[in-house]
Motif scaffolding. Structure first.
Motif, PDB file in Angstrom:
ATOM      1  N   ASP A   1       0.863  -1.178   0.000  1.00  0.00           N
ATOM      2  CA  ASP A   1       0.000   0.000   0.000  1.00  0.00           C
ATOM      3  C   ASP A   1       0.902   1.232   0.000  1.00  0.00           C
ATOM      4  OD1 ASP A   1      -1.555   2.221   0.806  1.00  0.00           O
ATOM      5  OD2 ASP A   1      -2.889   0.964   2.010  1.00  0.00           O
ATOM      6  N   MET A   2       1.047   1.861  -1.151  1.00  0.00           N
ATOM      7  CA  MET A   2       1.973   2.983  -1.294  1.00  0.00           C
ATOM      8  C   MET A   2       1.642   4.111  -0.319  1.00  0.00           C
ATOM      9  SD  MET A   2       4.696   4.092  -2.872  1.00  0.00           S
ATOM     10  CE  MET A   2       4.902   3.307  -4.472  1.00  0.00           C
ATOM     11  N   ALA A   3       0.383   4.499  -0.226  1.00  0.00           N
ATOM     12  CA  ALA A   3       0.005   5.619   0.642  1.00  0.00           C
ATOM     13  C   ALA A   3       0.342   5.328   2.099  1.00  0.00           C
ATOM     14  CB  ALA A   3      -1.479   5.940   0.476  1.00  0.00           C
ATOM     15  N   ALA A   4       0.056   4.128   2.570  1.00  0.00           N
ATOM     16  CA  ALA A   4       0.347   3.767   3.965  1.00  0.00           C
ATOM     17  C   ALA A   4       1.850   3.763   4.217  1.00  0.00           C
ATOM     18  CB  ALA A   4      -0.250   2.406   4.294  1.00  0.00           C
ATOM     19  N   SER A   5       2.614   3.228   3.289  1.00  0.00           N
ATOM     20  CA  SER A   5       4.061   3.187   3.455  1.00  0.00           C
ATOM     21  C   SER A   5       4.656   4.591   3.477  1.00  0.00           C
ATOM     22  CB  SER A   5       4.699   2.350   2.347  1.00  0.00           C
ATOM     23  OG  SER A   5       6.081   2.210   2.584  1.00  0.00           O
ATOM     24  N   LEU A   6       4.233   5.434   2.541  1.00  0.00           N
ATOM     25  CA  LEU A   6       4.763   6.798   2.495  1.00  0.00           C
ATOM     26  C   LEU A   6       4.379   7.594   3.737  1.00  0.00           C
ATOM     27  CD1 LEU A   6       4.294   7.697  -1.272  1.00  0.00           C
ATOM     28  CD2 LEU A   6       6.333   6.814  -0.117  1.00  0.00           C
ATOM     29  N   ALA A   7       3.159   7.392   4.236  1.00  0.00           N
ATOM     30  CA  ALA A   7       2.740   8.088   5.458  1.00  0.00           C
ATOM     31  C   ALA A   7       3.638   7.690   6.626  1.00  0.00           C
ATOM     32  CB  ALA A   7       1.276   7.771   5.771  1.00  0.00           C
ATOM     33  N   PHE A   8       3.973   6.412   6.724  1.00  0.00           N
ATOM     34  CA  PHE A   8       4.858   5.925   7.775  1.00  0.00           C
ATOM     35  C   PHE A   8       6.224   6.614   7.689  1.00  0.00           C
ATOM     36  CE2 PHE A   8       8.244   3.060   9.140  1.00  0.00           C
ATOM     37  CZ  PHE A   8       7.840   2.704  10.410  1.00  0.00           C
ATOM     38  N   TYR A   9       6.821   6.617   6.514  1.00  0.00           N
ATOM     39  CA  TYR A   9       8.167   7.185   6.371  1.00  0.00           C
ATOM     40  C   TYR A   9       8.166   8.716   6.451  1.00  0.00           C
ATOM     41  CZ  TYR A   9       9.977   2.570   5.766  1.00  0.00           C
ATOM     42  OH  TYR A   9      10.332   1.261   6.004  1.00  0.00           O
ATOM     43  N   ARG A  10       7.061   9.354   6.110  1.00  0.00           N
ATOM     44  CA  ARG A  10       6.953  10.802   6.340  1.00  0.00           C
ATOM     45  C   ARG A  10       7.027  11.108   7.836  1.00  0.00           C
ATOM     46  NH1 ARG A  10       2.507  10.552   2.458  1.00  0.00           N
ATOM     47  NH2 ARG A  10       3.342  11.236   0.446  1.00  0.00           N
ATOM     48  N   ARG A  11       6.410  10.259   8.658  1.00  0.00           N
ATOM     49  CA  ARG A  11       6.440  10.464  10.108  1.00  0.00           C
ATOM     50  C   ARG A  11       7.862  10.363  10.639  1.00  0.00           C
ATOM     51  NH1 ARG A  11       1.252  10.646  12.081  1.00  0.00           N
ATOM     52  NH2 ARG A  11       1.955  10.668  14.237  1.00  0.00           N
ATOM     53  N   LEU A  12       8.739   9.708   9.886  1.00  0.00           N
ATOM     54  CA  LEU A  12      10.145   9.592  10.270  1.00  0.00           C
ATOM     55  C   LEU A  12      11.001  10.664   9.609  1.00  0.00           C
ATOM     56  CD1 LEU A  12      10.432   5.721  10.239  1.00  0.00           C
ATOM     57  CD2 LEU A  12      10.718   7.220  12.219  1.00  0.00           C
ATOM     58  N   GLY A  13      10.362  11.628   8.952  1.00  0.00           N
ATOM     59  CA  GLY A  13      11.077  12.777   8.431  1.00  0.00           C
ATOM     60  C   GLY A  13      11.467  12.735   6.969  1.00  0.00           C
ATOM     61  N   LEU A  14      11.116  11.677   6.234  1.00  0.00           N
ATOM     62  CA  LEU A  14      11.452  11.654   4.815  1.00  0.00           C
ATOM     63  C   LEU A  14      10.521  12.592   4.062  1.00  0.00           C
ATOM     64  CD1 LEU A  14      12.909   9.098   5.868  1.00  0.00           C
ATOM     65  CD2 LEU A  14      12.609   8.174   3.584  1.00  0.00           C
ATOM     66  N   ASP A  15      11.086  13.363   3.167  1.00  0.00           N
ATOM     67  CA  ASP A  15      10.353  14.373   2.417  1.00  0.00           C
ATOM     68  C   ASP A  15       9.795  13.750   1.137  1.00  0.00           C
ATOM     69  OD1 ASP A  15       9.318  16.781   1.552  1.00  0.00           O
ATOM     70  OD2 ASP A  15      11.234  17.515   0.782  1.00  0.00           O
ATOM     71  N   VAL A  16       8.521  13.360   1.212  1.00  0.00           N
ATOM     72  CA  VAL A  16       7.850  12.748   0.067  1.00  0.00           C
ATOM     73  C   VAL A  16       6.556  13.514  -0.162  1.00  0.00           C
ATOM     74  CG1 VAL A  16       6.916  10.626  -0.915  1.00  0.00           C
ATOM     75  CG2 VAL A  16       8.765  10.496   0.755  1.00  0.00           C
ATOM     76  N   PRO A  17       6.358  14.071  -1.365  1.00  0.00           N
ATOM     77  CA  PRO A  17       5.142  14.851  -1.610  1.00  0.00           C
ATOM     78  C   PRO A  17       3.878  14.000  -1.502  1.00  0.00           C
ATOM     79  CG  PRO A  17       6.555  14.785  -3.579  1.00  0.00           C
ATOM     80  CD  PRO A  17       7.238  14.003  -2.511  1.00  0.00           C
ATOM     81  N   ALA A  18       2.799  14.610  -1.024  1.00  0.00           N
ATOM     82  CA  ALA A  18       1.521  13.902  -0.862  1.00  0.00           C
ATOM     83  C   ALA A  18       1.011  13.363  -2.196  1.00  0.00           C
ATOM     84  CB  ALA A  18       0.487  14.826  -0.225  1.00  0.00           C
ATOM     85  N   ALA A  19       1.322  14.032  -3.292  1.00  0.00           N
ATOM     86  CA  ALA A  19       0.862  13.585  -4.608  1.00  0.00           C
ATOM     87  C   ALA A  19       1.443  12.229  -4.995  1.00  0.00           C
ATOM     88  CB  ALA A  19       1.222  14.626  -5.669  1.00  0.00           C
ATOM     89  N   ALA A  20       2.487  11.792  -4.294  1.00  0.00           N
ATOM     90  CA  ALA A  20       3.130  10.514  -4.619  1.00  0.00           C
ATOM     91  C   ALA A  20       2.336   9.310  -4.123  1.00  0.00           C
ATOM     92  CB  ALA A  20       4.538  10.485  -4.031  1.00  0.00           C
ATOM     93  N   ASP A  21       1.344   9.526  -3.263  1.00  0.00           N
ATOM     94  CA  ASP A  21       0.625   8.422  -2.635  1.00  0.00           C
ATOM     95  C   ASP A  21       0.007   7.431  -3.615  1.00  0.00           C
ATOM     96  OD1 ASP A  21       1.335   9.505  -0.233  1.00  0.00           O
ATOM     97  OD2 ASP A  21      -0.709   9.967   0.410  1.00  0.00           O
ATOM     98  N   SER A  22      -0.352   7.871  -4.799  1.00  0.00           N
ATOM     99  CA  SER A  22      -0.991   6.966  -5.763  1.00  0.00           C
ATOM    100  C   SER A  22      -0.047   6.540  -6.881  1.00  0.00           C
ATOM    101  CB  SER A  22      -2.239   7.628  -6.348  1.00  0.00           C
ATOM    102  OG  SER A  22      -1.874   8.828  -7.018  1.00  0.00           O
ATOM    103  N   ALA A  23       1.221   6.894  -6.789  1.00  0.00           N
ATOM    104  CA  ALA A  23       2.188   6.545  -7.838  1.00  0.00           C
ATOM    105  C   ALA A  23       2.645   5.090  -7.693  1.00  0.00           C
ATOM    106  CB  ALA A  23       3.394   7.477  -7.767  1.00  0.00           C
ATOM    107  N   PRO A  24       3.005   4.448  -8.807  1.00  0.00           N
ATOM    108  CA  PRO A  24       3.508   3.078  -8.726  1.00  0.00           C
ATOM    109  C   PRO A  24       4.985   3.006  -8.318  1.00  0.00           C
ATOM    110  CG  PRO A  24       3.348   3.767 -10.997  1.00  0.00           C
ATOM    111  CD  PRO A  24       2.778   4.882 -10.174  1.00  0.00           C
ATOM    112  N   HIS A  25       5.713   4.119  -8.474  1.00  0.00           N
ATOM    113  CA  HIS A  25       7.129   4.196  -8.113  1.00  0.00           C
ATOM    114  C   HIS A  25       7.389   5.582  -7.540  1.00  0.00           C
ATOM    115  CE1 HIS A  25      11.516   3.727  -8.417  1.00  0.00           C
ATOM    116  NE2 HIS A  25      11.520   4.985  -8.837  1.00  0.00           N
ATOM    117  N   VAL A  26       8.089   5.635  -6.401  1.00  0.00           N
ATOM    118  CA  VAL A  26       8.375   6.906  -5.740  1.00  0.00           C
ATOM    119  C   VAL A  26       9.832   6.892  -5.289  1.00  0.00           C
ATOM    120  CG1 VAL A  26       7.789   8.383  -3.766  1.00  0.00           C
ATOM    121  CG2 VAL A  26       5.986   7.098  -4.940  1.00  0.00           C
ATOM    122  N   GLU A  27      10.469   8.064  -5.350  1.00  0.00           N
ATOM    123  CA  GLU A  27      11.843   8.201  -4.881  1.00  0.00           C
ATOM    124  C   GLU A  27      11.962   9.406  -3.966  1.00  0.00           C
ATOM    125  OE1 GLU A  27      14.807   8.244  -7.957  1.00  0.00           O
ATOM    126  OE2 GLU A  27      13.853   6.584  -9.042  1.00  0.00           O
ATOM    127  N   ALA A  28      12.786   9.276  -2.941  1.00  0.00           N
ATOM    128  CA  ALA A  28      13.134  10.396  -2.069  1.00  0.00           C
ATOM    129  C   ALA A  28      14.653  10.427  -1.955  1.00  0.00           C
ATOM    130  CB  ALA A  28      12.512  10.226  -0.688  1.00  0.00           C
TER     131      ALA A  28
END
Length: 142
Positions: free
Chosen positions: A26-53
């Motif tokens: 689940d991309m959105a759940a994973s990105l939300a978790f890592y955002r809480r740890l300070g990784l800078d990932v734009p909210a628009a990335a939640d529905s992408a199939p591939h994301v990089e930070a």
């Protein structure tokens, strides 16, 4: 790939660790978790199939959905058993380990090992990301 020349001798190319890749359910759940740890990932990335930070220093964290992986590796199956990959986040002080752990657990993340004073001289805790990967939180003890 040919080597490069150093002091008149040909040296073998030296690979450099450039990225750590995570396969997520689940991309959105994973990105939300890592955002809480300070990784800078734009909210628009939640529905992408591939994301990089890109982290300070240039190391990248990559996220791919299971569907993305199966698009080029149709025989890929989800690993089981846990403990295959662990990421570690350095906290500024022992108290921050406790507060970050508490924040993540309060947000619904799974705590794995509650904060403790490890025999190797660090305050240490482990939470699980949404896909069950171990994420260590640590700080040197005062």
């Amino acid at each position: 790939m040919p080597g490069h020349t150093v002091d008149g001798m040909t040296a073998q190319p030296t690979p450099r660790l450039d990225a750590i890749g995570l396969v997520v359910s689940d991309m959105a759940a994973s990105l939300a978790f890592y955002r809480r740890l300070g990784l800078d990932v734009p909210a628009a990335a939640d529905s992408a199939p591939h994301v990089e930070a890109v982290l300070p220093g240039g190391l990248r964290v990559l996220w791919d959905t299971e569907e993305t992986l199966r698009s080029f590796d149709p025989h890929w199956t989800r690993p089981s058993g846990g403990g295959r990959l662990g990421l570690a986040f350095l906290c500024a002080c022992p108290e921050e380990v406790d507060s970050v752990y508490a924040d993540l657990v309060a947000a619904g993340c799974r705590g794995h090992l509650k904060p403790w004073d490890a025999f190797w001289g660090q305050r240490y805790a482990v939470v699980l990301d949404p896909d069950g990967c171990e994420v260590s939180l640590f700080a040197n003890s005062a």
